[in-house]
Structures are given as C-alpha cells and as structure tokens.
Scaffold this active site. Sequence first.
Site, PDB file in Angstrom:
ATOM      1  N   THR A 239      -5.374  11.557   6.956  1.00  0.00           N
ATOM      2  CA  THR A 239      -4.845  12.029   5.669  1.00  0.00           C
ATOM      3  C   THR A 239      -5.908  12.851   4.927  1.00  0.00           C
ATOM      4  OG1 THR A 239      -3.454  10.095   5.579  1.00  0.00           O
ATOM      5  CG2 THR A 239      -3.652  11.347   3.545  1.00  0.00           C
TER       6      THR A 239
ATOM      7  N   SER B  37       0.399   9.299  12.511  1.00  0.00           N
ATOM      8  CA  SER B  37       1.206   8.099  12.783  1.00  0.00           C
ATOM      9  C   SER B  37       2.266   8.413  13.841  1.00  0.00           C
ATOM     10  CB  SER B  37       1.923   7.629  11.520  1.00  0.00           C
ATOM     11  OG  SER B  37       1.094   6.791  10.766  1.00  0.00           O
TER      12      SER B  37
ATOM     13  N   LYS C  82      10.290   5.824   7.937  1.00  0.00           N
ATOM     14  CA  LYS C  82       8.837   5.744   8.150  1.00  0.00           C
ATOM     15  C   LYS C  82       8.138   5.818   6.811  1.00  0.00           C
ATOM     16  CE  LYS C  82       5.160   6.083  10.920  1.00  0.00           C
ATOM     17  NZ  LYS C  82       4.592   4.919  10.242  1.00  0.00           N
TER      18      LYS C  82
ATOM     19  N   LYS D 111       9.595   3.180   2.443  1.00  0.00           N
ATOM     20  CA  LYS D 111       8.340   2.728   1.822  1.00  0.00           C
ATOM     21  C   LYS D 111       8.447   1.242   1.543  1.00  0.00           C
ATOM     22  CE  LYS D 111       4.401   4.492   0.346  1.00  0.00           C
ATOM     23  NZ  LYS D 111       3.656   5.579   0.998  1.00  0.00           N
TER      24      LYS D 111
ATOM     25  N   ASN E 196      -9.837   5.640   1.293  1.00  0.00           N
ATOM     26  CA  ASN E 196      -9.567   6.232   2.602  1.00  0.00           C
ATOM     27  C   ASN E 196      -9.390   7.751   2.488  1.00  0.00           C
ATOM     28  OD1 ASN E 196      -8.009   7.250   4.799  1.00  0.00           O
ATOM     29  ND2 ASN E 196      -7.542   5.157   5.405  1.00  0.00           N
TER      30      ASN E 196
HETATM   31  P1  NAD Z   1      -7.466   3.368  -1.123  1.00  0.00           P
HETATM   32  O1  NAD Z   1      -7.021   2.069  -1.640  1.00  0.00           O
HETATM   33  O2  NAD Z   1      -8.269   3.423   0.141  1.00  0.00           O
HETATM   34  O3  NAD Z   1      -8.325   4.162  -2.231  1.00  0.00           O
HETATM   35  C1  NAD Z   1      -7.903   4.349  -3.530  1.00  0.00           C
HETATM   36  C2  NAD Z   1      -9.091   4.846  -4.339  1.00  0.00           C
HETATM   37  O4  NAD Z   1      -8.668   5.149  -5.657  1.00  0.00           O
HETATM   38  C3  NAD Z   1     -10.207   3.813  -4.482  1.00  0.00           C
HETATM   39  O5  NAD Z   1     -11.454   4.463  -4.441  1.00  0.00           O
HETATM   40  C4  NAD Z   1      -9.972   3.244  -5.884  1.00  0.00           C
HETATM   41  O6  NAD Z   1     -11.147   2.682  -6.471  1.00  0.00           O
HETATM   42  C5  NAD Z   1      -9.526   4.496  -6.587  1.00  0.00           C
HETATM   43  N1  NAD Z   1      -8.794   4.259  -7.838  1.00  0.00           N
HETATM   44  C6  NAD Z   1      -7.870   3.308  -8.114  1.00  0.00           C
HETATM   45  N2  NAD Z   1      -7.452   3.432  -9.386  1.00  0.00           N
HETATM   46  C7  NAD Z   1      -8.089   4.503  -9.901  1.00  0.00           C
HETATM   47  C8  NAD Z   1      -8.092   5.148 -11.168  1.00  0.00           C
HETATM   48  N3  NAD Z   1      -7.314   4.739 -12.144  1.00  0.00           N
HETATM   49  N4  NAD Z   1      -8.912   6.239 -11.335  1.00  0.00           N
HETATM   50  C9  NAD Z   1      -9.692   6.674 -10.337  1.00  0.00           C
HETATM   51  N5  NAD Z   1      -9.738   6.104  -9.127  1.00  0.00           N
HETATM   52  C10 NAD Z   1      -8.959   5.034  -8.917  1.00  0.00           C
HETATM   53  O7  NAD Z   1      -6.142   4.249  -0.990  1.00  0.00           O
HETATM   54  P2  NAD Z   1      -5.910   5.539  -0.091  1.00  0.00           P
HETATM   55  O8  NAD Z   1      -5.344   5.115   1.216  1.00  0.00           O
HETATM   56  O9  NAD Z   1      -7.127   6.398  -0.129  1.00  0.00           O
HETATM   57  O10 NAD Z   1      -4.712   6.230  -0.891  1.00  0.00           O
HETATM   58  C11 NAD Z   1      -4.944   7.012  -2.045  1.00  0.00           C
HETATM   59  C12 NAD Z   1      -3.668   7.762  -2.400  1.00  0.00           C
HETATM   60  O11 NAD Z   1      -3.273   8.567  -1.282  1.00  0.00           O
HETATM   61  C13 NAD Z   1      -2.434   6.900  -2.702  1.00  0.00           C
HETATM   62  O12 NAD Z   1      -1.673   7.549  -3.684  1.00  0.00           O
HETATM   63  C14 NAD Z   1      -1.662   6.881  -1.393  1.00  0.00           C
HETATM   64  O13 NAD Z   1      -0.277   6.658  -1.584  1.00  0.00           O
HETATM   65  C15 NAD Z   1      -1.927   8.290  -0.929  1.00  0.00           C
HETATM   66  N6  NAD Z   1      -1.749   8.448   0.508  1.00  0.00           N
HETATM   67  C16 NAD Z   1      -2.488   7.733   1.388  1.00  0.00           C
HETATM   68  C17 NAD Z   1      -2.307   7.932   2.746  1.00  0.00           C
HETATM   69  C18 NAD Z   1      -3.154   7.211   3.762  1.00  0.00           C
HETATM   70  O14 NAD Z   1      -3.011   7.518   4.956  1.00  0.00           O
HETATM   71  N7  NAD Z   1      -4.047   6.339   3.363  1.00  0.00           N
HETATM   72  C19 NAD Z   1      -1.337   8.837   3.200  1.00  0.00           C
HETATM   73  C20 NAD Z   1      -0.603   9.580   2.268  1.00  0.00           C
HETATM   74  C21 NAD Z   1      -0.829   9.367   0.924  1.00  0.00           C
END
Ligand code: NAD
Length: 458
Positions: free
Chosen positions: A201, A392, A80, A116, A252
Amino acid sequence: MGSQTGIIVQNSLQALLKDETFLPNLQGETREQAFASLAAILSTPNHVHKSFLRIPLENGKVVRIPAYRIQHNNTLGPYKGGIRFHELVNEDEVTNLAALMTLKNALHEVPFGGGKGGVVINPREFTEKELLLICKKYVQYFSDILGPDKDIPAPDVGTGDREMDWMTAEYKTIRPGQPYRGSFTGKSVVNGGSLGRREATGKGVYFTFRYLLSDFIKEQKSWLTDNGNQFAKTALECANRPLKIAVQGFGNVGSVAALEAYRCTHLQSNIVAVSDRNVTLYNSEGLNIPALIDATVKNQYDLPTTEEQLAQFNIKADILNREEVLYLNIDVLILAALEDQIRKDNVDKVKAKVIVEGANAPVTGDADRILNENGVIIIPDILANAGGVIVSYFEWLQGRETQFYSEEEVFKLLYEKMTNTMSTILPQYFGDPFSLRENCYIHAVMKLSTIINRQGKL
Ligand code: NAD
C-alpha cells in the site's frame, strides 16, 4: 453509504446518464429507470452483518464486543476488504469503507467486489491472548459468509499479519478439508502470505504521486503546457522545483510511503515532517526516515515524543503538536492515518499543493471541493491506496496456484497495474473540469454499470 462517496457515485451516474454513447441500448424512460436502479444498487450494501463477540477476559470479566462484516457489492467477484480494530468503528464508517472497496477494485480492474469488517476495540487495551480469542470469535460468528470465493478479509487499521494468521487457522478448523489459503490475505509470508504485501500500500501510494509528477509530466509536458487545466499548472509548477513532503501517520502505509520518498531518485524532494497519534516531528533540512523507522520498531510503533528519545535514536527534529503536520509550509502532504483529517473547519490552513490519500477518506466532501477550486491536486484514496488490495489479489492467486512469486515480480506486477490505471485516468483529468476523484469514480461506475447491465440486472 457515507455521504461523500454516495454523492460522488450519484453525480457520476448523472454525468453518464447524459452521455448517450454510454450504454446506448438504454433509451428514454427505460434509461432513466435503469440509472435509478444503478444508483440504488451502488449506494446501498448487499448485506450488513453485525454480531456481539462474547469474550472472557483474563481478569475474569466477560465483555460483548460489537463486530461487523459489511458486504457492499460483488458484481466483479467475491467481496474483499480489511478488518479494522478501532474504538471508533461504527456501521456507517464500515459501510462507507466497503463501498470504497467496490469502487477501488473496479477502478484498478481487480476481480473482487467490496466489503469491510470492523471490531469496536482499542487493541492496545487487550492482551495477546484476548486478541487471539477476538480473532477466533470473529471467524466463528461470520464463518458462513466468509471464504475464498465469497468474502476475503485482509488487515486494516489495528490488524496485521498476526491477526490474519490466527483467523486463517480458525477458518481452516471450522471448514476442514476445504481450500483455506485464499480465505484471508495479508497473512505472514511463512503462512502463505505474499512477499511484498506489507509494503504494497505504501509503495503504491508513493508510486501514484511519483508517476504523476515525474513519468507522466515528462511524457506529456508540451501537451500539458498547451492544453492543460489549472491542475496541469499545479503539476508543472511542482515538477520544476525541489519538493517539501510531509506524511501524516507513520504506520504500515505512512512509514513505507515516507521511505519510498526518502529513497526516490526520480524527483528532488525532502521529507520535512512525519506525524503519528502523538506527535509531529519536523526538520526543514529533511528527516532521517530509516532512523525513524528503526526508532518506531523499538518504541511499540510510536514515533519518539521527547528530546531524550530523539537523542537516543540520533534523530534531529523539532517536536510539534500532532495536528501541525497538516498546516506546514510544504508542497506535498501524504495522509496515511485516519478519515476526516482535512475538513471545512481546517482546510484554510492547509498549504500543500498536492495531497495524496494513503488513508481512506481523509478529506471530507466540503474540504475536497474547496481544495479543488484552489487548483490543489488530490490523488484520491481509491486511486492511491489500492496497492494493498492489488497485492492481496496476487496473494489470493498464489494461494490457489500454490505457486509463489518473488518480491521483484510482485512489485513489477503492482506497478504495471497502477500504471495502467494512471495512464487511463490522467489525460482526462488534466483536460476536463472534473476533479481526479470524480474522474476515478466515473471510470469505476462505468465499469460496474456496464457489467450489471450485461448481467441483465437493470
Ligand atoms: P496503522 O495502524 O499501521 O498506522 C496508522 C498510523 O496513524 C499510526 O502511525 C498512528 O499512530 C497514526 N495515527 C492514528 N491517529 C492519528 C491522528 N489522529 N493523527 C495522526 N496520526 C494518527 O494503519 P495503516 O495500515 O498504516 O493504515 C493507515 C490508513 O491507510 C487507514 O486509513 C487505512 O484504512 C488505510 N489503508 C491501509 C491499507 C493497508 O494495506 N494497510 C490499505 C488501504 C488503505
């Protein structure tokens, strides 16, 4: 497996090897061999799948795009983990993220393994039609290894419910007549997704922080005061004053965590800064988070970057460089962007006393050691950002049962699961010299090792 994850898994096994109450059936040379075997199993992925997706673009060109699905370990259940669309995706990164999923699921007692996926593109450079084709091709190329009881992808950076809906539809087309609802999670609610998945999350990230500094401290104050280590001292200090919070990343995870902090009545706090890929916005009096969320929805999910845009959305903030969010004079830093944000070369500039890892691996191993030595509390990724995979799991269950839970039920179940993990891990953390990350890894490795041993695989 990436070096930091691999090293902590090895260290966890070393600590467990010396603890003869753990797996007491293994003694002497057999014990040494069994632990070497565990190290090999947990530090290498079961399968690495790579393809080049052939995509005819709308301008007539044809490109071949590298795409991965890495299946790390399925001891606890089907693989997953999310699928990331980002131009920096590479095999090492996807492997490390897959290993983190194995550990995260083990830590929170979610009956899944770790996997992944990744596609090496900047999704902003592709049209909607091209993205649809990329999603369909991804499923076509990997359909043999995916499925509700084999490997269940979800969204990650650069993907969301739209992509999961497209992929589920393609999976259903390729496998007619077979169960498909549980093949992908993070789908839109109208298409069989779970209520609350989008927020899960970010809500979970904030919940771990709130639980630690409010609920746990209230319950354990006198024990922490009398017996706690340097992390307990940091926690007690923070719990006693209004907190300044900054959030890196406003997608997100970051935007939902910021909104939870903004609305929270358990702790006195102000969100003084948020940032994204372009900018940091700062207001020492506190930012209006609902207005910022509204602004990003109307601005292609980017924060305002000019005075004109701020005025348009009636937001009061100073505009700072993107990196400055990391170095502000604050108490709490929520990292919700990408990996490797705090490293050896910039860790000295970080002033936060509590760091919450909403993103995966945003603090490198070197930086992690230095911060822990300084008594900084780091709530690690596998503990803090598991809300997505937990909900999930609820989505997968609902798909199998074709019964759907209310949003209230989803969040109640989510908080119960996270509370369960936090209440198991925190007493050890505040009483021993290990970091919170090490405690979480030891717990996850214990769970996996016990089952691998029970299955006779050592
Ligand atoms: P997303 O694409 O919705 O948002 C990412 C955010 O980070 C955006 O606002 C983007 O502009 C910003 N960003 C990108 N590069 C950057 C930088 N260099 N400096 C500052 N900000 C920057 O992604 P997300 O779903 O919010 O995921 C964010 C992190 O959380 C990732 O590492 C992802 O693996 C982790 N994560 C997400 C989930 C999920 O359910 N979405 C679950 C577990 C972990």
